[in-house]
Design a protein around this motif. Structure first.
Motif, PDB file in Angstrom:
ATOM      1  N   ALA A  91       0.854  -1.189   0.000  1.00 47.07           N
ATOM      2  CA  ALA A  91       0.000   0.000   0.000  1.00 47.07           C
ATOM      3  C   ALA A  91       0.883   1.229   0.000  1.00 47.07           C
ATOM      4  O   ALA A  91       2.012   1.205   0.503  1.00 47.07           O
ATOM      5  CB  ALA A  91      -0.919   0.002   1.218  1.00 47.07           C
ATOM      6  N   ILE A  92       0.354   2.320  -0.573  1.00 46.40           N
ATOM      7  CA  ILE A  92       1.116   3.555  -0.653  1.00 46.40           C
ATOM      8  C   ILE A  92       0.166   4.733  -0.472  1.00 46.40           C
ATOM      9  O   ILE A  92      -0.984   4.682  -0.922  1.00 46.40           O
ATOM     10  CB  ILE A  92       1.866   3.648  -2.004  1.00 46.40           C
ATOM     11  CG1 ILE A  92       2.794   4.875  -2.037  1.00 46.40           C
ATOM     12  CG2 ILE A  92       0.905   3.662  -3.185  1.00 46.40           C
ATOM     13  CD1 ILE A  92       3.738   4.882  -3.228  1.00 46.40           C
ATOM     14  N   GLY A  93       0.625   5.777   0.215  1.00 42.22           N
ATOM     15  CA  GLY A  93      -0.195   6.973   0.371  1.00 42.22           C
ATOM     16  C   GLY A  93       0.038   7.649   1.699  1.00 42.22           C
ATOM     17  O   GLY A  93       0.874   7.220   2.508  1.00 42.22           O
ATOM     18  N   ASP A  94      -0.721   8.730   1.919  1.00 42.24           N
ATOM     19  CA  ASP A  94      -0.693   9.371   3.233  1.00 42.24           C
ATOM     20  C   ASP A  94      -1.806   8.838   4.124  1.00 42.24           C
ATOM     21  O   ASP A  94      -1.901   9.198   5.292  1.00 42.24           O
ATOM     22  CB  ASP A  94      -0.780  10.894   3.106  1.00 42.24           C
ATOM     23  CG  ASP A  94      -2.002  11.353   2.307  1.00 42.24           C
ATOM     24  OD1 ASP A  94      -2.984  10.593   2.212  1.00 42.24           O
ATOM     25  OD2 ASP A  94      -1.961  12.470   1.764  1.00 42.24           O
ATOM     26  N   PHE A  95      -2.649   7.985   3.567  1.00 43.71           N
ATOM     27  CA  PHE A  95      -3.690   7.235   4.274  1.00 43.71           C
ATOM     28  C   PHE A  95      -4.694   8.141   4.977  1.00 43.71           C
ATOM     29  O   PHE A  95      -5.228   7.804   6.032  1.00 43.71           O
ATOM     30  CB  PHE A  95      -3.059   6.229   5.242  1.00 43.71           C
ATOM     31  CG  PHE A  95      -2.174   5.249   4.526  1.00 43.71           C
ATOM     32  CD1 PHE A  95      -2.701   4.289   3.684  1.00 43.71           C
ATOM     33  CD2 PHE A  95      -0.793   5.323   4.643  1.00 43.71           C
ATOM     34  CE1 PHE A  95      -1.890   3.410   2.985  1.00 43.71           C
ATOM     35  CE2 PHE A  95       0.039   4.453   3.951  1.00 43.71           C
ATOM     36  CZ  PHE A  95      -0.512   3.500   3.113  1.00 43.71           C
ATOM     37  N   ASP A  96      -5.023   9.259   4.299  1.00 46.36           N
ATOM     38  CA  ASP A  96      -6.070  10.126   4.816  1.00 46.36           C
ATOM     39  C   ASP A  96      -7.447   9.720   4.316  1.00 46.36           C
ATOM     40  O   ASP A  96      -8.454  10.276   4.746  1.00 46.36           O
ATOM     41  CB  ASP A  96      -5.794  11.589   4.445  1.00 46.36           C
ATOM     42  CG  ASP A  96      -5.764  11.822   2.936  1.00 46.36           C
ATOM     43  OD1 ASP A  96      -5.713  10.833   2.170  1.00 46.36           O
ATOM     44  OD2 ASP A  96      -5.774  12.992   2.513  1.00 46.36           O
ATOM     45  N   SER A  97      -7.503   8.734   3.389  1.00 44.77           N
ATOM     46  CA  SER A  97      -8.783   8.306   2.825  1.00 44.77           C
ATOM     47  C   SER A  97      -9.216   6.932   3.329  1.00 44.77           C
ATOM     48  O   SER A  97     -10.270   6.442   2.942  1.00 44.77           O
ATOM     49  CB  SER A  97      -8.702   8.270   1.292  1.00 44.77           C
ATOM     50  OG  SER A  97      -8.396   9.540   0.777  1.00 44.77           O
ATOM     51  N   VAL A  98      -8.421   6.295   4.168  1.00 42.77           N
ATOM     52  CA  VAL A  98      -8.776   4.978   4.698  1.00 42.77           C
ATOM     53  C   VAL A  98      -9.803   5.167   5.801  1.00 42.77           C
ATOM     54  O   VAL A  98      -9.610   5.965   6.726  1.00 42.77           O
ATOM     55  CB  VAL A  98      -7.536   4.244   5.242  1.00 42.77           C
ATOM     56  CG1 VAL A  98      -7.916   2.882   5.793  1.00 42.77           C
ATOM     57  CG2 VAL A  98      -6.493   4.090   4.147  1.00 42.77           C
ATOM     58  N   THR A  99     -10.928   4.455   5.723  1.00 44.58           N
ATOM     59  CA  THR A  99     -12.011   4.674   6.688  1.00 44.58           C
ATOM     60  C   THR A  99     -11.673   4.104   8.068  1.00 44.58           C
ATOM     61  O   THR A  99     -12.087   4.658   9.080  1.00 44.58           O
ATOM     62  CB  THR A  99     -13.318   4.031   6.186  1.00 44.58           C
ATOM     63  OG1 THR A  99     -13.102   2.628   5.954  1.00 44.58           O
ATOM     64  CG2 THR A  99     -13.776   4.690   4.901  1.00 44.58           C
ATOM     65  N   SER A 100     -10.929   3.005   8.108  1.00 43.94           N
ATOM     66  CA  SER A 100     -10.551   2.429   9.397  1.00 43.94           C
ATOM     67  C   SER A 100      -9.101   2.808   9.710  1.00 43.94           C
ATOM     68  O   SER A 100      -8.236   2.766   8.835  1.00 43.94           O
ATOM     69  CB  SER A 100     -10.700   0.908   9.383  1.00 43.94           C
ATOM     70  OG  SER A 100      -9.922   0.346   8.348  1.00 43.94           O
ATOM     71  N   ARG A 101      -8.857   3.198  10.924  1.00 36.17           N
ATOM     72  CA  ARG A 101      -7.522   3.609  11.333  1.00 36.17           C
ATOM     73  C   ARG A 101      -6.548   2.439  11.206  1.00 36.17           C
ATOM     74  O   ARG A 101      -6.844   1.326  11.628  1.00 36.17           O
ATOM     75  CB  ARG A 101      -7.547   4.117  12.776  1.00 36.17           C
ATOM     76  CG  ARG A 101      -6.181   4.540  13.308  1.00 36.17           C
ATOM     77  CD  ARG A 101      -6.316   5.045  14.734  1.00 36.17           C
ATOM     78  NE  ARG A 101      -5.009   5.305  15.322  1.00 36.17           N
ATOM     79  CZ  ARG A 101      -4.328   6.430  15.152  1.00 36.17           C
ATOM     80  NH1 ARG A 101      -4.858   7.403  14.418  1.00 36.17           N
ATOM     81  NH2 ARG A 101      -3.162   6.604  15.721  1.00 36.17           N
ATOM     82  N   ILE A 102      -5.395   2.702  10.632  1.00 38.40           N
ATOM     83  CA  ILE A 102      -4.365   1.667  10.550  1.00 38.40           C
ATOM     84  C   ILE A 102      -3.144   2.131  11.323  1.00 38.40           C
ATOM     85  O   ILE A 102      -2.834   3.320  11.368  1.00 38.40           O
ATOM     86  CB  ILE A 102      -3.978   1.338   9.085  1.00 38.40           C
ATOM     87  CG1 ILE A 102      -3.366   2.560   8.399  1.00 38.40           C
ATOM     88  CG2 ILE A 102      -5.169   0.807   8.306  1.00 38.40           C
ATOM     89  CD1 ILE A 102      -2.751   2.242   7.042  1.00 38.40           C
ATOM     90  N   SER A 103      -2.485   1.185  11.950  1.00 42.30           N
ATOM     91  CA  SER A 103      -1.239   1.486  12.642  1.00 42.30           C
ATOM     92  C   SER A 103      -0.118   0.719  11.960  1.00 42.30           C
ATOM     93  O   SER A 103      -0.323  -0.377  11.428  1.00 42.30           O
ATOM     94  CB  SER A 103      -1.332   1.102  14.122  1.00 42.30           C
ATOM     95  OG  SER A 103      -1.589  -0.289  14.264  1.00 42.30           O
ATOM     96  N   THR A 104       1.055   1.299  11.974  1.00 46.82           N
ATOM     97  CA  THR A 104       2.200   0.666  11.324  1.00 46.82           C
ATOM     98  C   THR A 104       3.346   0.544  12.328  1.00 46.82           C
ATOM     99  O   THR A 104       3.364   1.213  13.365  1.00 46.82           O
ATOM    100  CB  THR A 104       2.680   1.483  10.109  1.00 46.82           C
ATOM    101  OG1 THR A 104       3.132   2.780  10.537  1.00 46.82           O
ATOM    102  CG2 THR A 104       1.554   1.650   9.093  1.00 46.82           C
TER     103      THR A 104
END
Length: 324
Positions: A91-104
């Motif tokens: 996956a690639i991005g700033d992840f401002d469009s993911v509906t569920s919070r992801i942690s890395t």
């Protein structure tokens, strides 16, 4: 964040300059989109899928075929991947469009699947984290800042090119936000001028680009929506020929102010050809994928990933973002 369409325009101009500089040497060989030597990549975007996901994935070659394309989730495309039961390679991005919070979590030495012979190290160096938990635990991620010069979709295509892909099928890139749609259409031209092949899938309609070549449609039943339209991405595209469609032209010039709108497939083989220039061709998504042929010269790179905060931010903008 900088405007996506302005960024794509800058990138397209760079690709055009590269092609002009290379034009002094011998004419490059013909390249076709159906050549199995061109590794395929499917990019799952955050936009609308219109309930036609399975059909789009079949057109893109992910299901029902022998190919094993690279799959990239661009930001909110992770949500669609879960709904479709598709496993991305990264996956690639700033992840401002993911509906569920992801942690890395940080990772050292992660690798991404590449096409044979591609420059693996360039892309692998960008993978510094993986998703920590949940259904995508362990998935490599390339995290981008929100204040970057390239849109997430552009970054996904650049990453796919680094991984060796030369054919891109983009889902979730048409409809929704108009600015993103325009930027993604410009992205088709950016890939085409580098001698790659890119396809966008939307609501009953798909789009591709061709540079100094042709888009050839096979004979097939006429769909309920048979429309084919042609646009020039440069000021002018010369020696345009359309055959096998309802309206035929030869030796025509298409400009960026006058398009060839609402032509129609007739069930017979059809072709849209351009001798000099880059065309965007829209066509029914229900028909078999057309074959695109180009004489453009292949670029070794589409440019570096936009993985740093943009230095184009104004002083006021940097202060607002806490960067100054």
């Amino acid at each position: 964040m900088m405007s996506d369409d302005a960024t794509a325009t800058d990138a397209t101009a760079g690709a055009t300059a590269h092609a002009t500089a290379a034009g002094a040497s011998a004419t490059p060989p013909l390249r076709t989109s159906d050549d199995p030597a061109h590794a395929a990549c499917i990019i799952l975007g955050a936009g609308e899928y219109y309930g036609n996901e399975r059909r789009a994935l079949e057109l893109a070659g992910l299901s029902g075929g022998a190919s094993d394309p690279l799959v990239i989730a661009a930001d909110g495309g992770l949500d669609h991947a879960r709904e479709l039961g598709v496993s991305p390679d990264f996956a690639i991005g700033d992840f401002d469009s993911v509906t569920s919070r992801i942690s890395t979590r940080p990772v050292d030495g992660a690798t991404i699947r590449h096409a044979p012979g591609s420059a693996e190290s360039r892309l692998d160096r960008s993978v510094r984290r993986v998703i920590a938990s949940g259904p995508w635990a362990g998935l490599p991620v390339i995290t981008l800042p929100s204040q970057k010069d390239d849109a997430d979709m552009m970054s996904a295509v650049k990453a796919g090119w680094m991984a060796g892909a030369r054919q891109f099928h983009i889902l979730g890139g048409l409809g929704g936000r108009l600015d993103h749609t325009i930027g993604n259409i410009q992205l088709l031209a950016y890939v085409s001028r580098a001698a790659g092949f890119a396809f966008l899938y939307g609501d009953r309609i798909a789009a591709t680009a061709v540079t100094d070549g042709e888009v050839r449609f096979p004979a097939c039943p006429v769909p309920d929506f048979p429309m084919v339209s042609v646009f020039s991405l440069g000021n002018e595209s010369h020696d345009v020929e359309i055959r096998g469609l309802k309206y035929e032209v030869s030796g025509f010039t298409v400009t960026n102010t006058v398009a060839q709108l609402s032509n129609e497939l007739m069930g017979a083989p059809g072709v849209v050809r351009v001798g000099d220039g880059t065309l965007i061709v829209t066509y029914p998504s229900a028909v078999p994928a057309p074959v695109v042929t180009t004489r453009a010269r292949e670029s070794a790179s589409l440019g570096a990933l936009s993985d740093a905060v943009s230095d184009r931010l104004s002083d006021a903008g940097r202060r607002q973002e806490g960067l100054a």
